[in-house]
Write an enzyme that holds these catalytic residues in place. Structure first.
Site, short mmCIF file in Angstrom:
data_model
loop_
_atom_site.label_atom_id
_atom_site.label_comp_id
_atom_site.label_asym_id
_atom_site.label_seq_id
_atom_site.Cartn_x
_atom_site.Cartn_y
_atom_site.Cartn_z
N ASP A 34 0.83 -1.21 0.00
CA ASP A 34 0.00 0.00 0.00
C ASP A 34 0.87 1.26 0.00
OD1 ASP A 34 -2.09 -1.70 0.09
OD2 ASP A 34 -2.69 -1.25 2.15
N TYR A 37 1.72 2.23 -3.43
CA TYR A 37 0.53 2.77 -4.09
C TYR A 37 0.28 4.20 -3.61
CZ TYR A 37 -4.39 3.24 -5.40
OH TYR A 37 -5.58 3.68 -5.93
N ASP A 38 0.36 4.38 -2.30
CA ASP A 38 0.09 5.72 -1.74
C ASP A 38 1.09 6.76 -2.24
OD1 ASP A 38 -2.04 4.62 -0.40
OD2 ASP A 38 -1.03 4.47 1.54
N GLU A 115 -12.34 6.46 15.07
CA GLU A 115 -12.55 5.03 14.83
C GLU A 115 -11.28 4.39 14.26
OE1 GLU A 115 -15.85 4.89 12.07
OE2 GLU A 115 -16.91 6.48 13.16
N LYS A 117 -9.17 2.42 11.65
CA LYS A 117 -9.38 2.17 10.23
C LYS A 117 -9.13 0.70 9.96
CE LYS A 117 -8.48 3.89 5.62
NZ LYS A 117 -8.10 2.63 4.97
N ASP A 119 -8.76 -2.81 8.30
CA ASP A 119 -8.19 -3.14 7.00
C ASP A 119 -8.90 -4.34 6.40
OD1 ASP A 119 -6.63 -2.60 4.88
OD2 ASP A 119 -4.74 -3.29 5.77
N ARG A 138 -18.47 -2.13 -2.42
CA ARG A 138 -18.42 -0.72 -2.81
C ARG A 138 -18.28 -0.57 -4.33
NH1 ARG A 138 -13.46 3.04 -0.90
NH2 ARG A 138 -12.47 1.67 -2.41
N TYR A 225 -17.90 -5.08 11.13
CA TYR A 225 -18.15 -3.98 12.06
C TYR A 225 -18.80 -2.84 11.28
CZ TYR A 225 -15.22 -5.67 15.98
OH TYR A 225 -14.69 -6.36 17.03
N LYS A 292 -13.88 11.52 12.10
CA LYS A 292 -15.07 12.07 11.42
C LYS A 292 -15.65 13.19 12.26
CE LYS A 292 -16.08 7.47 9.62
NZ LYS A 292 -16.86 6.24 9.80
N LYS A 316 -3.36 7.79 8.53
CA LYS A 316 -2.71 6.48 8.40
C LYS A 316 -1.54 6.30 9.36
CE LYS A 316 -4.37 4.94 4.09
NZ LYS A 316 -4.07 4.01 3.02
N CYS A 410 27.41 -27.16 6.00
CA CYS A 410 27.23 -26.08 6.98
C CYS A 410 28.21 -24.95 6.71
CB CYS A 410 27.44 -26.65 8.37
SG CYS A 410 27.47 -25.38 9.65
N CYS A 413 30.83 -25.04 9.84
CA CYS A 413 31.78 -26.12 10.11
C CYS A 413 31.95 -27.07 8.93
CB CYS A 413 31.33 -26.91 11.34
SG CYS A 413 29.88 -27.92 11.03
N CYS A 428 22.54 -28.70 10.34
CA CYS A 428 23.94 -29.10 10.28
C CYS A 428 24.08 -30.36 11.11
CB CYS A 428 24.80 -27.98 10.85
SG CYS A 428 26.45 -28.54 11.26
N CYS A 434 30.44 -28.21 15.46
CA CYS A 434 29.98 -26.98 14.83
C CYS A 434 30.06 -25.83 15.83
CB CYS A 434 28.55 -27.17 14.34
SG CYS A 434 27.94 -25.75 13.44
N1 LIG Z 1 -1.38 -2.20 -2.96
C1 LIG Z 1 -2.12 -1.85 -3.96
O1 LIG Z 1 -1.88 -2.21 -5.11
C2 LIG Z 1 -3.32 -1.01 -3.72
C3 LIG Z 1 -4.20 -0.73 -4.77
C4 LIG Z 1 -5.31 0.02 -4.48
C5 LIG Z 1 -5.53 0.49 -3.22
N2 LIG Z 1 -4.66 0.21 -2.22
C6 LIG Z 1 -4.84 0.70 -0.83
O2 LIG Z 1 -6.14 1.13 -0.65
C7 LIG Z 1 -6.16 2.52 -0.35
C8 LIG Z 1 -7.24 3.19 -1.11
O3 LIG Z 1 -8.37 2.45 -0.90
P1 LIG Z 1 -9.74 3.08 -0.57
O4 LIG Z 1 -10.21 3.93 -1.65
O5 LIG Z 1 -10.57 1.94 -0.14
O6 LIG Z 1 -9.46 4.08 0.58
P2 LIG Z 1 -8.99 3.85 2.03
O7 LIG Z 1 -8.83 2.42 2.32
O8 LIG Z 1 -7.80 4.70 2.23
O9 LIG Z 1 -10.23 4.44 2.84
C9 LIG Z 1 -11.62 4.16 2.59
C10 LIG Z 1 -12.02 2.86 3.13
O10 LIG Z 1 -11.67 2.73 4.47
C11 LIG Z 1 -12.42 1.69 5.01
N3 LIG Z 1 -12.70 1.93 6.44
C12 LIG Z 1 -12.15 1.21 7.45
N4 LIG Z 1 -12.57 1.65 8.64
C13 LIG Z 1 -13.41 2.66 8.40
C14 LIG Z 1 -14.17 3.50 9.25
N5 LIG Z 1 -14.13 3.36 10.58
N6 LIG Z 1 -14.94 4.43 8.68
C15 LIG Z 1 -14.97 4.59 7.34
N7 LIG Z 1 -14.28 3.82 6.48
C16 LIG Z 1 -13.49 2.85 7.01
C17 LIG Z 1 -13.64 1.55 4.17
O11 LIG Z 1 -13.59 0.31 3.53
C18 LIG Z 1 -13.51 2.63 3.16
O12 LIG Z 1 -13.99 2.26 1.92
C19 LIG Z 1 -4.82 3.04 -0.73
O13 LIG Z 1 -4.44 4.10 0.10
C20 LIG Z 1 -3.93 1.86 -0.57
O14 LIG Z 1 -3.51 1.82 0.76
C21 LIG Z 1 -3.57 -0.53 -2.46
ZN LIG Z 2 27.83 -26.68 11.38
#
Ligand SMILES: NC(=O)c1ccc[n+]([C@@H]2O[C@H](COP(=O)([O-])OP(=O)(O)OC[C@H]3O[C@@H](n4cnc5c(N)ncnc54)[C@H](O)[C@@H]3O)[C@@H](O)[C@H]2O)c1
Ligand SMILES: [Zn+2]
Length: 674
Positions: A34, A37-38, A115, A117, A119, A138, A225, A292, A316, A410, A413, A428, A434
């Site tokens: 990520d 990507y970021d 909250e 975040k 994953d 989504r 959740y 939020k 993040k 090894c 030794c 080994c 050794c």
């Molecule tokens: N590695 C890769 O190739 C790749 C590709 C695309 C996206 N990504 C990752 O995904 C991110 C972008 O994805 P995104 O558009 O889903 O955005 P995001 O993951 O940065 O944020 C939005 C998402 O957060 C989640 N979320 C978790 N807890 C939440 C909460 N308490 N309230 C609201 N939302 C919550 C929801 O699923 C929401 O859709 C990038 O920043 C990257 O980290 C990685």
């Molecule tokens: Zn050895």
């Protein structure tokens, strides 16, 4: 940059991000971390903000998620499901708060809802009159995939809302994710079934939820959740975000227990820190916190930009996965001889520290990863856990990438490396020689059940090895009194005692000697069996696999450990040296013919036997080694009492002699197959 260079860079970034989006959202199998990507996304956004004329509506910076997969059936989101803007540090978070204040031109009242975040992946659940009627992903934010059958299999998603007062149509949004332990279990079973393993819990959750066969989803450990309301018709809801979450909870929807309402930006910072501290101890993975604005009227006033609300931000955490280059692989030898491949990496900042090594565990792992020297790899470092290589970015493999060769000898030794089919670990075989294993091998050698050298404790062994005085166990017996006495905390008296103890320990038994050698899986009992079976060290050294497996408790694995041990020239040398310095043991006497079960016991038979006559019973008891007498006395061990037993039985009872029924006697005979 020239205009054409900018256009070219924008095109490259967009193409790259689109490809990564496809891998991540559609295939649930990202190839880059990520963080990478970021970085690309940030670069794209920065370039676009400098050149707003070059922004295109289809730029990844303007879009949410990826294209929904049509095989699921489409769901049009009545209220779009957006993404979140990111903050990567304190400054960016405070800039977000300031932006809101500036735009509203007044104080931000009502506090902030904080909250974790989670994953996982965003899901929409539609309840009509309290009943779950539809689940959707989504997707691209406007159109999602219909995964109704799948969400219904998630244990903590209520099929019916509880209580009363919920709107007639209520769309709940939240995250579906997999706990770390669930993820590990799933991957383990995938390995066992020879199926592909998931790179992380997020991909595992997404891959599990987006299954065309909901029975597969049902078998996966998914959790939900709730974190917001999408749509509410036919019923009033609270006027704050936090208030609405509490209502969802009352209606039976699970919430993340870490959610807090705080007053101001300072409270948000404290929350961020607190959750960051807890991060590695939570049952599930999170990649930051979401802050939020709590007041819904203010939220509405702020509204949205292209792909995210203005009133929320994903703050993040430092990345736990990063990308770097595998420069080389080295092989480390552990204290028990286990050989571990260690990845030497181009230093990379990940999980809060600079990492330049990561474990590759073993040969199977190297194969599973399909990793080569020169590859770009994804490194993961979470908490205090040793950094791991998660995967290889195959698209970035250079032409000069080299195969990794697991050593056959090894690196310390030069002894043969042993790898059994049933085990992942290679070892080994040079245990006693050794250097990497020397301390452990010597501690074992001197231990109580081995040569039992009085006064030669672990500390002293470490000291002797650190002084480089002891290379093989035979060196112990060559230690000179004056030298020993010169050791720190030693003194003449203890040195003399130790020399005496070593001298005494030279007189041992073959079983102890074999045990002391530390051959893998040859414990005390196996050593004793080997000694009893082969009688001499010479015979054992010559024994092949077949001969070894005739020994009780010695199977193929143990036999091969023994054969490998004695085949190793270094080990042969150590054994010879030990004999040279005077280790010896008494010759083993061949055990007399097997003892009989009733040896030395006196039996008396009385009464009438129904199954055989007394003489037969007597013969059988004698066959088992018993003496059969005619009268009961204090020396009688057991009285066999048939029908109508009289005075002998009374006497036996009086003397407390054991009484056996005919059935018990028959059972005894059949137990011994007579
Ligand atoms: N590695 C890769 O190739 C790749 C590709 C695309 C996206 N990504 C990752 O995904 C991110 C972008 O994805 P995104 O558009 O889903 O955005 P995001 O993951 O940065 O944020 C939005 C998402 O957060 C989640 N979320 C978790 N807890 C939440 C909460 N308490 N309230 C609201 N939302 C919550 C929801 O699923 C929401 O859709 C990038 O920043 C990257 O980290 C990685
Ligand atoms: Zn050895």
């Amino acid at each position: 940059m020239t205009q054409s260079a900018i256009i070219e860079r924008l095109a490259t970034l967009r193409a790259g991000l689109n490809e990564y989006n496809y891998q991540y959202y559609v295939l649930d199998a990202p190839t880059v971390p990520d963080a990478e990507y970021d970085r690309l996304m940030q670069e794209l956004k920065a370039l676009e903000s400098q050149h707003p004329d070059l922004i295109t509506p289809d730029s990844p910076s303007q879009k949410v998620g990826g294209e929904p997969v049509s095989a699921f059936g489409e769901v049009a989101h009545e209220v779009p499901m957006l993404s979140l803007d990111n903050a990567f540090d304190d400054d960016e978070f405070h800039a977000f708060v300031k932006r809101m204040g500036d735009r509203l031109k007044r104080d931000l009242q009502g506090g902030f809802c904080c909250e974790p975040k989670l994953d996982g992946l965003a899901v929409s659940l539609l309840y009509e009159n309290g009943q779950l009627v539809r689940g959707a992903t989504r997707g691209d934010g406007r159109t999602g995939e219909n995964i109704s059958a799948n969400v219904k299999t998630i244990a903590n998603v209520p099929l019916m809302l509880r209580g009363a007062g919920y709107p007639a149509r209520l769309e709940v949004r939240g995250e579906v994710f997999m706990t770390r332990s669930g993820f590990e279990k799933l991957n383990q079973s995938q390995v066992e079934q020879g199926k592909k393993v998931f790179a992380n819990p997020r991909n595992a959750a997404a891959g599990s939820l987006r299954q065309l066969d909901s029975r597969i989803t049902a078998s996966r450990p998914l959790t939900f959740y709730a974190y917001s309301v999408g749509l509410a018709e036919g019923g009033a809801l609270a006027d704050s975000h936090y208030g609405r979450l509490q209502q969802l909870k009352d209606w039976g929807l699970p919430l993340c227990p870490e959610i807090r309402l705080v007053e101001d930006a300072k409270g948000c910072t404290a929350f961020y820190q607190q959750i960051l501290q807890k991060r590695d101890n939570l049952a599930y993975e999170i990649d930051g916190v979401v802050i939020k604005l709590n007041d819904l009227a203010l939220q509405q006033e702020l509204g949205f930009v292209a792909r995210a609300p203005r009133w929320a931000i994903a703050w993040k955490f430092p990345a736990q996965e990063e990308m770097t280059e595998l420069l080389d692989v080295e092989f480390q030898v552990g204290r028990t001889g286990a050989i571990t491949p260690v990845a030497r990496l181009k230093p990379v900042f990940v999980g809060g520290v600079t990492v330049s090594n990561a474990t590759l565990h073993n040969q199977d792992e190297i194969q599973r990863l399909g990793i080569k020297i020169g590859d770009t790899v994804i490194i993961r470092r979470a908490g205090d856990v040793i950094p791991q290589v998660v995967s290889v970015v195959e698209a970035k493999r250079p032409e000069h990438a080299r195969e990794i060769h697991f050593p056959e000898h090894c690196p310390i030794c030069d002894s043969q490396v042993e790898k059994l089919a049933a085990e992942a670990v290679a070892r080994c075989t040079g245990g006693l020689v050794c250097a990497a294993q020397r301390k452990e091998a010597l501690k074992h050698f001197a231990s109580r059940k081995a040569l039992d050298v009085d006064g030669l404790g672990d500390k002293l062994i470490e000291q002797l090895v650190d002084m480089d005085w002891i290379h093989t166990p035979a060196d112990l017996f060559r230690l000179d009194l004056a030298k020993l006495a010169s050791l720190e905390r030693m003194g003449e008296k203890s040195a003399a005692n130790l020399v005496n103890a070593l001298d005494k320990a030279k007189h041992t038994t073959l079983a102890r000697f074999l045990y002391a050698l530390g051959i893998r899986e040859v414990g005390e009992a196996t050593a004793a069996n080997l000694a009893q079976h082969f009688l001499t060290l010479e015979a054992l050294r010559q024994a092949d696999m077949q001969a070894l497996q005739l020994v009780p408790d010695v199977g193929e694995v143990v036999a091969s450990h023994i054969v490998n041990f004695f085949a190793e020239p270094h080990n042969q040398q150590v054994v010879d040296e030990l004999l040279d310095v005077g280790l010896s043991w008494p010759q083993i006497e061949v055990k007399a013919a097997q003892e009989l079960p009733l040896d030395g016991q006196t039996y008396v038979i009385t009464g009438t036997l129904s199954s055989m006559d007394r003489n037969d019973a007597k013969a059988k008891l004698q066959q088992l080694g018993a003496k059969v007498a005619g009268s009961v006395s204090a020396k009688t061990h057991c009285l066999v009492a048939g029908e109508k037993a009289g005075s002998k039985l009374a006497k036996a009872n009086e003397l407390g002699v054991r009484v056996m029924s005919e059935e018990e006697m028959l059972a005894l005979f059949s137990q011994h197959n007579i």
